[in-house]
Design a protein around this motif. Structure first.
Motif, PDB file in Angstrom:
ATOM      1  N   ALA A 258      45.736 108.344  73.671  1.00  0.00           N
ATOM      2  CA  ALA A 258      44.825 107.800  74.325  1.00  0.00           C
ATOM      3  C   ALA A 258      44.257 106.375  73.316  1.00  0.00           C
ATOM      4  N   ASP A 259      44.717 107.137  71.663  1.00  0.00           N
ATOM      5  CA  ASP A 259      44.574 105.545  70.747  1.00  0.00           C
ATOM      6  C   ASP A 259      46.319 104.863  71.195  1.00  0.00           C
ATOM      7  N   GLU A 260      47.526 105.061  71.454  1.00  0.00           N
ATOM      8  CA  GLU A 260      48.269 104.114  71.716  1.00  0.00           C
ATOM      9  C   GLU A 260      48.343 103.455  73.361  1.00  0.00           C
ATOM     10  N   VAL A 261      47.611 103.839  74.282  1.00  0.00           N
ATOM     11  CA  VAL A 261      47.099 103.719  75.101  1.00  0.00           C
ATOM     12  C   VAL A 261      46.474 102.505  74.742  1.00  0.00           C
ATOM     13  N   ASP A 262      45.330 103.063  74.717  1.00  0.00           N
ATOM     14  CA  ASP A 262      44.634 100.787  74.246  1.00  0.00           C
ATOM     15  C   ASP A 262      45.834 100.313  73.122  1.00  0.00           C
ATOM     16  N   ASP A 263      45.989 100.942  72.243  1.00  0.00           N
ATOM     17  CA  ASP A 263      46.924  99.604  71.207  1.00  0.00           C
ATOM     18  C   ASP A 263      48.131  99.291  72.509  1.00  0.00           C
ATOM     19  N   ALA A 264      48.391  99.513  73.974  1.00  0.00           N
ATOM     20  CA  ALA A 264      49.697  99.252  74.934  1.00  0.00           C
ATOM     21  C   ALA A 264      49.355  98.522  75.385  1.00  0.00           C
ATOM     22  N   LEU A 265      48.225  98.586  75.810  1.00  0.00           N
ATOM     23  CA  LEU A 265      47.589  98.425  77.456  1.00  0.00           C
ATOM     24  C   LEU A 265      47.576  96.410  77.134  1.00  0.00           C
ATOM     25  N   SER A 266      47.160  96.165  76.159  1.00  0.00           N
ATOM     26  CA  SER A 266      46.619  94.769  75.906  1.00  0.00           C
ATOM     27  C   SER A 266      48.970  93.485  76.436  1.00  0.00           C
ATOM     28  N   GLY A 267      49.123  94.645  75.693  1.00  0.00           N
ATOM     29  CA  GLY A 267      50.899  94.518  75.063  1.00  0.00           C
ATOM     30  C   GLY A 267      51.627  94.550  76.780  1.00  0.00           C
ATOM     31  N   ILE A 268      50.471  95.401  77.350  1.00  0.00           N
ATOM     32  CA  ILE A 268      51.255  95.363  79.112  1.00  0.00           C
ATOM     33  C   ILE A 268      50.599  94.022  80.396  1.00  0.00           C
ATOM     34  N   VAL A 269      49.364  93.929  79.818  1.00  0.00           N
ATOM     35  CA  VAL A 269      48.811  92.501  80.368  1.00  0.00           C
ATOM     36  C   VAL A 269      49.179  91.424  80.372  1.00  0.00           C
ATOM     37  N   THR A 270      49.729  90.598  78.736  1.00  0.00           N
ATOM     38  CA  THR A 270      51.058  90.198  78.460  1.00  0.00           C
ATOM     39  C   THR A 270      51.322  89.816  79.073  1.00  0.00           C
ATOM     40  N   THR A 271      52.456  90.678  79.448  1.00  0.00           N
ATOM     41  CA  THR A 271      53.767  90.650  79.780  1.00  0.00           C
ATOM     42  C   THR A 271      53.454  90.457  81.024  1.00  0.00           C
ATOM     43  N   SER A 272      52.859  91.087  82.195  1.00  0.00           N
ATOM     44  CA  SER A 272      52.631  90.629  83.793  1.00  0.00           C
ATOM     45  C   SER A 272      52.294  89.342  83.946  1.00  0.00           C
ATOM     46  N   GLU A 273      51.011  89.410  83.194  1.00  0.00           N
ATOM     47  CA  GLU A 273      50.721  87.779  83.260  1.00  0.00           C
ATOM     48  C   GLU A 273      52.111  86.743  82.853  1.00  0.00           C
ATOM     49  N   ALA A 274      52.885  86.861  81.725  1.00  0.00           N
ATOM     50  CA  ALA A 274      53.872  86.019  81.739  1.00  0.00           C
ATOM     51  C   ALA A 274      54.822  85.900  82.846  1.00  0.00           C
ATOM     52  N   THR A 275      55.093  86.786  83.643  1.00  0.00           N
ATOM     53  CA  THR A 275      56.210  87.344  84.539  1.00  0.00           C
ATOM     54  C   THR A 275      55.948  87.457  85.843  1.00  0.00           C
ATOM     55  N   GLY A 276      55.083  87.665  86.343  1.00  0.00           N
ATOM     56  CA  GLY A 276      54.142  87.714  87.421  1.00  0.00           C
ATOM     57  C   GLY A 276      54.658  89.186  88.116  1.00  0.00           C
ATOM     58  N   GLU A 277      55.042  89.878  87.598  1.00  0.00           N
ATOM     59  CA  GLU A 277      54.984  91.751  87.768  1.00  0.00           C
ATOM     60  C   GLU A 277      53.604  92.324  87.732  1.00  0.00           C
ATOM     61  N   ASN A 278      54.430  93.176  88.451  1.00  0.00           N
ATOM     62  CA  ASN A 278      52.949  93.623  89.000  1.00  0.00           C
ATOM     63  C   ASN A 278      52.410  94.398  87.765  1.00  0.00           C
ATOM     64  N   LEU A 279      51.014  94.094  87.773  1.00  0.00           N
ATOM     65  CA  LEU A 279      50.212  95.338  86.523  1.00  0.00           C
ATOM     66  C   LEU A 279      50.844  96.527  85.891  1.00  0.00           C
ATOM     67  N   ALA A 280      50.371  97.239  87.298  1.00  0.00           N
ATOM     68  CA  ALA A 280      50.413  98.778  87.439  1.00  0.00           C
ATOM     69  C   ALA A 280      52.595  98.896  87.302  1.00  0.00           C
ATOM     70  N   VAL A 281      53.349  97.992  88.270  1.00  0.00           N
ATOM     71  CA  VAL A 281      55.137  98.262  87.206  1.00  0.00           C
ATOM     72  C   VAL A 281      55.469  97.445  86.108  1.00  0.00           C
ATOM     73  N   VAL A 282      54.275  97.039  85.683  1.00  0.00           N
ATOM     74  CA  VAL A 282      54.956  96.484  83.880  1.00  0.00           C
ATOM     75  C   VAL A 282      54.567  97.692  83.321  1.00  0.00           C
ATOM     76  N   GLY A 283      53.121  98.438  83.018  1.00  0.00           N
ATOM     77  CA  GLY A 283      52.599  99.806  82.820  1.00  0.00           C
ATOM     78  C   GLY A 283      53.635 100.800  82.846  1.00  0.00           C
TER      79      GLY A 283
END
Length: 142
Positions: free
Chosen positions: A13-38
């Motif tokens: 759970a701690d790593e999920v919390d840590d990971a989410l911001s990087g996933i959101v940033t990647t999704s926004e930067a690339t235009g890829e779907n958030l769930a797919v990037v995640g």
């Protein structure tokens, strides 16, 4: 959704919390779907034992490779499904595998690239093991 899928992959759970911001940033930067990037980032974390705090680096790696090659984050993720576990077992890094997938992307993508890379790594391991055995035999004969 995404958090539950990550937890199911064995990510704490701690790593999920840590990971989410990087996933959101990647999704926004690339235009890829958030769930797919995640899903792809989470799979990479699980396959290569990477901490959640490294998710932004994984996302950057995936995004950069998608931008400089003939592949996409989705196709890299598909390839990693087939090659990631074998690559980690062969002591290859996620970075090295993503670079290889980008390099072959003009001729192979997705599951085809992953399957072929997995086979190549397995064959290299077999050859290395055989060479080691022969070397040990030669040492015994000396």
């Amino acid at each position: 959704g995404l958090s539950i899928a990550m937890l199911r992959l064995g990510i704490s759970a701690d790593e999920v919390d840590d990971a989410l911001s990087g996933i959101v940033t990647t999704s926004e930067a690339t235009g890829e779907n958030l769930a797919v990037v995640g899903s792809i980032v989470a799979s990479g974390m699980a396959q290569f034992n990477i901490a959640g705090t490294e998710s932004a680096k994984i996302g950057d790696l995936l995004g950069k490779m998608a931008n400089v090659s003939a592949t996409s984050i989705t196709e890299i993720g598909e390839a990693l499904k087939y090659a990631g576990g074998v690559a980690n077992a062969a002591n290859q890094s996620l970075e090295d595998i993503v670079v290889v997938l980008g390099a072959v992307s003009s001729s192979q993508k997705g599951s085809s690239a992953g399957t072929n890379l997995s086979s190549a790594l397995i064959n290299l391991q077999k050859a290395a093991s055989a060479a080691k055995s022969e070397n040990q035999l030669l040492k015994m004969l000396d």
